[in-house]
Design a protein around this motif. Structure first.
Motif, PDB file in Angstrom:
ATOM      1  N   ILE A   1      82.083  74.846  29.965  1.00  0.00           N
ATOM      2  CA  ILE A   1      80.690  75.585  29.845  1.00  0.00           C
ATOM      3  C   ILE A   1      80.980  76.557  28.715  1.00  0.00           C
ATOM      4  O   ILE A   1      82.174  77.484  28.151  1.00  0.00           O
ATOM      5  CB  ILE A   1      80.437  77.734  30.737  1.00  0.00           C
ATOM      6  CG1 ILE A   1      80.080  75.655  32.014  1.00  0.00           C
ATOM      7  CG2 ILE A   1      80.084  78.369  30.684  1.00  0.00           C
ATOM      8  CD1 ILE A   1      79.530  77.014  33.518  1.00  0.00           C
TER       9      ILE A   1
ATOM     10  N   VAL B   1      88.216  80.698  33.653  1.00  0.00           N
ATOM     11  CA  VAL B   1      87.227  81.309  33.208  1.00  0.00           C
ATOM     12  C   VAL B   1      87.411  82.047  31.470  1.00  0.00           C
ATOM     13  O   VAL B   1      88.633  83.134  31.607  1.00  0.00           O
ATOM     14  CB  VAL B   1      86.715  82.734  33.762  1.00  0.00           C
ATOM     15  CG1 VAL B   1      85.249  82.572  33.488  1.00  0.00           C
ATOM     16  CG2 VAL B   1      86.157  81.064  34.898  1.00  0.00           C
TER      17      VAL B   1
ATOM     18  N   PHE C   1      80.972  77.609  40.085  1.00  0.00           N
ATOM     19  CA  PHE C   1      81.127  78.063  38.730  1.00  0.00           C
ATOM     20  C   PHE C   1      79.531  77.753  37.921  1.00  0.00           C
ATOM     21  O   PHE C   1      78.854  77.060  38.366  1.00  0.00           O
ATOM     22  CB  PHE C   1      82.009  78.602  37.822  1.00  0.00           C
ATOM     23  CG  PHE C   1      82.725  77.162  37.140  1.00  0.00           C
ATOM     24  CD1 PHE C   1      83.637  76.397  37.961  1.00  0.00           C
ATOM     25  CD2 PHE C   1      82.220  76.930  35.800  1.00  0.00           C
ATOM     26  CE1 PHE C   1      83.892  74.706  37.500  1.00  0.00           C
ATOM     27  CE2 PHE C   1      82.455  75.508  35.856  1.00  0.00           C
ATOM     28  CZ  PHE C   1      82.897  74.490  36.504  1.00  0.00           C
TER      29      PHE C   1
ATOM     30  N   GLU D   1      76.657  79.338  37.404  1.00  0.00           N
ATOM     31  CA  GLU D   1      75.390  80.012  38.759  1.00  0.00           C
ATOM     32  C   GLU D   1      74.846  81.252  37.640  1.00  0.00           C
ATOM     33  O   GLU D   1      73.129  81.127  37.768  1.00  0.00           O
ATOM     34  CB  GLU D   1      75.535  80.446  39.909  1.00  0.00           C
ATOM     35  CG  GLU D   1      76.490  81.663  40.102  1.00  0.00           C
ATOM     36  CD  GLU D   1      77.847  81.939  39.641  1.00  0.00           C
ATOM     37  OE1 GLU D   1      77.985  80.643  39.002  1.00  0.00           O
ATOM     38  OE2 GLU D   1      78.320  82.991  39.809  1.00  0.00           O
TER      39      GLU D   1
ATOM     40  N   ARG E   1      74.879  81.808  28.743  1.00  0.00           N
ATOM     41  CA  ARG E   1      76.356  81.899  29.684  1.00  0.00           C
ATOM     42  C   ARG E   1      77.265  82.759  28.976  1.00  0.00           C
ATOM     43  O   ARG E   1      77.401  83.384  28.320  1.00  0.00           O
ATOM     44  CB  ARG E   1      77.229  80.648  29.176  1.00  0.00           C
ATOM     45  CG  ARG E   1      76.683  79.462  29.062  1.00  0.00           C
ATOM     46  CD  ARG E   1      76.823  79.065  31.332  1.00  0.00           C
ATOM     47  NE  ARG E   1      75.700  77.958  31.057  1.00  0.00           N
ATOM     48  CZ  ARG E   1      76.006  77.647  32.858  1.00  0.00           C
ATOM     49  NH1 ARG E   1      76.099  77.792  33.743  1.00  0.00           N
ATOM     50  NH2 ARG E   1      75.167  76.045  32.920  1.00  0.00           N
ATOM     51  N   ASN E   2      77.812  83.432  30.614  1.00  0.00           N
ATOM     52  CA  ASN E   2      78.780  84.785  30.198  1.00  0.00           C
ATOM     53  C   ASN E   2      80.176  84.890  29.632  1.00  0.00           C
ATOM     54  O   ASN E   2      80.645  85.604  29.091  1.00  0.00           O
ATOM     55  CB  ASN E   2      78.238  85.898  30.887  1.00  0.00           C
ATOM     56  CG  ASN E   2      78.670  85.675  33.074  1.00  0.00           C
ATOM     57  OD1 ASN E   2      79.660  84.911  32.598  1.00  0.00           O
ATOM     58  ND2 ASN E   2      78.495  85.915  33.372  1.00  0.00           N
ATOM     59  N   ALA E   3      80.542  83.753  29.613  1.00  0.00           N
ATOM     60  CA  ALA E   3      81.848  83.421  29.552  1.00  0.00           C
ATOM     61  C   ALA E   3      82.319  82.236  29.096  1.00  0.00           C
ATOM     62  O   ALA E   3      81.349  80.994  29.800  1.00  0.00           O
ATOM     63  CB  ALA E   3      82.805  83.882  31.035  1.00  0.00           C
TER      64      ALA E   3
ATOM     65  N   ARG F   1      82.129  91.331  40.452  1.00  0.00           N
ATOM     66  CA  ARG F   1      82.957  90.411  40.824  1.00  0.00           C
ATOM     67  C   ARG F   1      84.137  90.740  40.977  1.00  0.00           C
ATOM     68  O   ARG F   1      84.646  90.385  42.562  1.00  0.00           O
ATOM     69  CB  ARG F   1      83.108  89.138  39.934  1.00  0.00           C
ATOM     70  CG  ARG F   1      82.495  87.749  40.120  1.00  0.00           C
ATOM     71  CD  ARG F   1      82.813  87.225  38.564  1.00  0.00           C
ATOM     72  NE  ARG F   1      81.725  86.371  38.736  1.00  0.00           N
ATOM     73  CZ  ARG F   1      81.568  84.954  38.899  1.00  0.00           C
ATOM     74  NH1 ARG F   1      82.278  84.645  39.895  1.00  0.00           N
ATOM     75  NH2 ARG F   1      80.248  84.344  38.773  1.00  0.00           N
TER      76      ARG F   1
HETATM   77  N1  LIG Z   1      85.219  87.465  36.331  1.00  0.00           N
HETATM   78  C1  LIG Z   1      85.677  85.529  36.365  1.00  0.00           C
HETATM   79  N2  LIG Z   1      85.312  85.581  37.896  1.00  0.00           N
HETATM   80  C2  LIG Z   1      85.643  84.521  37.835  1.00  0.00           C
HETATM   81  N3  LIG Z   1      84.470  83.860  37.337  1.00  0.00           N
HETATM   82  C3  LIG Z   1      83.611  84.124  36.394  1.00  0.00           C
HETATM   83  C4  LIG Z   1      83.794  85.272  36.143  1.00  0.00           C
HETATM   84  N4  LIG Z   1      83.372  85.797  35.042  1.00  0.00           N
HETATM   85  C5  LIG Z   1      81.996  84.731  35.047  1.00  0.00           C
HETATM   86  N5  LIG Z   1      83.016  83.829  35.772  1.00  0.00           N
HETATM   87  C6  LIG Z   1      81.358  82.230  35.623  1.00  0.00           C
HETATM   88  O1  LIG Z   1      81.836  81.782  34.130  1.00  0.00           O
HETATM   89  C7  LIG Z   1      80.065  81.554  34.265  1.00  0.00           C
HETATM   90  C8  LIG Z   1      79.889  80.923  32.635  1.00  0.00           C
HETATM   91  O2  LIG Z   1      78.518  80.446  33.220  1.00  0.00           O
HETATM   92  P1  LIG Z   1      77.784  81.140  33.409  1.00  0.00           P
HETATM   93  O3  LIG Z   1      77.286  82.622  33.114  1.00  0.00           O
HETATM   94  O4  LIG Z   1      76.324  80.530  34.190  1.00  0.00           O
HETATM   95  O5  LIG Z   1      77.867  82.007  35.349  1.00  0.00           O
HETATM   96  C9  LIG Z   1      79.635  81.972  35.172  1.00  0.00           C
HETATM   97  C10 LIG Z   1      80.557  82.552  36.452  1.00  0.00           C
HETATM   98  O6  LIG Z   1      80.288  81.704  37.759  1.00  0.00           O
END
Ligand SMILES: Nc1ncnc2c1ncn2[C@@H]1O[C@@H]2COP(=O)(O)O[C@H]2[C@H]1O
Length: 361
Positions: A190, A209, A224, A226, A235-237, A308
């Motif tokens: 991702i 991540v 992951f 979601e 996608r935030n990461a 989280r």
């Molecule tokens: N702090 C975190 N810890 C674990 N997983 C994360 C964290 N931040 C983001 N993710 C996962 O990384 C994914 C990147 O794609 P999404 O934003 O769709 O969904 C995000 C989460 O599933």
């Protein structure tokens, strides 16, 4: 009343249909049942009830009576009939009343379905594994020869809460729809900032991540990807493999149909107000600045991107109604909560549909 220490697996193996469960599953089941000791004259359930339970008689005598006269019988715990659930079926076709002091086991039907489903899956997994052992030439699990899909990843994902909370019928579909993808160390699964297309479960290997810094390490059994699917955002990461491995992926459309819709309870404003009056809690997942501008009276504020890390501030016994402005961020928040074993729903439409309720400052 709920002392299960006297219950043995051997005893459970005399009851139908749970006798067909594996010992491992029965051990799990014992921790999830309720033991009840109704006194003389007390009803275990009434005709017409929809209690979604399977009830077994452990001790004593009970009478089953239906209003149409079709059923009028006494069952004693020593009878062969006591090996079967009492007046099975929903709504109940008869009323069951204790004639002596009795002891009964109550099992939630969705838990029982779930247990049965997992054992069935394990059987198909073993069948595949055994046939592979017999024919070493079939090196790839998904061999074109056998046509059988590889189910060996099921065991690893069994404890993903999103799967635990879903209806068993959906689990079967989910298993059929998820596609295995082999991945290499260093591969970016991702990329931060991209639109969401798939939901993933890591079934072999390790990943990390990152968002500028490393946020988390993932291992087999973690899911992951979601958040972008739920919030409709980017996608935030980034998620990058740190070893070779395998992921199972599910397209956005299948994710919506099989996980998002069944798991996310969306409730309209009127119902949300009633629930909060009855003890549910508002959880505002907007930024602190938005929260300080206005919020629902008494709301807690945990911004989605902090949720989280701050899950332990929440109470597993409480019911949370997550909200944001429109309902998108709160969908991602509620999914995360449900996945982690919390009770959460989403305020449909967000607070923009209930401005009169907001408190300023
Ligand atoms: N702090 C975190 N810890 C674990 N997983 C994360 C964290 N931040 C983001 N993710 C996962 O990384 C994914 C990147 O794609 P999404 O934003 O769709 O969904 C995000 C989460 O599933």
């Amino acid at each position: 009343m709920n002392d299960k220490s006297a219950l043995s697996i051997e005893q459970f193996k005399t009851y139908e249909p749970i006798a067909s469960l594996s010992t491992e599953r029965l051990e799990e089941l014992i921790t999830l049942i309720t033991l009840d000791s109704p006194g003389i004259g007390v009803s275990l359930f009434r005709e017409g009830d929809i209690d979604n339970q399977t009830v077994y008689l452990l001790e004593g005598d009970i009478q089953l009576v239906s209003s149409d006269g079709d059923m009028n019988r006494v069952i004693s715990a020593h009878d062969d009939a006591a090996r079967f659930p009492l007046a099975d079926g929903q709504p109940r076709r008869a009323t069951a009343t204790a004639l002596t002091r009795a002891r009964v086991i109550r099992i939630d039907n969705s838990i029982l379905d779930y247990m049965m489903m997992w054992d069935q899956m394990a059987v198909s997994e073993n069948t595949v594994t055994n046939s592979e052992q017999e024919s070493p030439s079939s090196a790839r699990p998904q061999s074109a020869d056998s046509g059988e899909p590889d189910r060996s990843w099921i065991r690893k994902v069994r404890h993903i809460m999103a799967f635990e909370a879903m209806p068993p019928a959906n689990i079967k579909q989910l298993l059929e729809k998820m596609q295995p993808v082999e991945v290499r160390a260093g591969e970016v699964i991702i990329e931060q900032g991209e639109p969401g297309d798939y939901y993933y479960v890591l079934t072999e290997g390790k990943a990390q991540v990152t968002r500028s810094i490393r946020l988390a390490s993932l291992e087999a059994g973690n899911s992951f990807g979601e958040e972008a699917l739920l919030s409709g955002g980017k996608r935030n990461a980034s998620v990058t493999m740190t070893s070779d491995g395998q992921v199972m992926r599910l397209s956005k459309e299948e994710f919506d149909a099989l996980l998002r819709e069944p798991l996310l309870a969306r409730i309209p404003p009127d119902e949300a107000r009633v629930r909060v009056a009855g003890g549910a809690r508002w959880l505002d997942v907007r930024h602190a600045r938005e929260f300080h501008h206005n919020h629902m009276p008494g709301a807690d504020n945990i911004p989605l991107h902090e949720l989280r890390m701050r899950l332990d501030e929440l109470d597993k016994a409480a019911e949370y109604i997550c909200y944001c402005t429109t309902g998108k961020r709160s969908a991602a928040a509620a999914f995360l909560l449900v996945q982690n074993g919390y009770k959460a729903s989403v305020l449909n439409g967000g607070i923009q549909v209930m401005p009169q309720d907001l408190q300023r400052g």
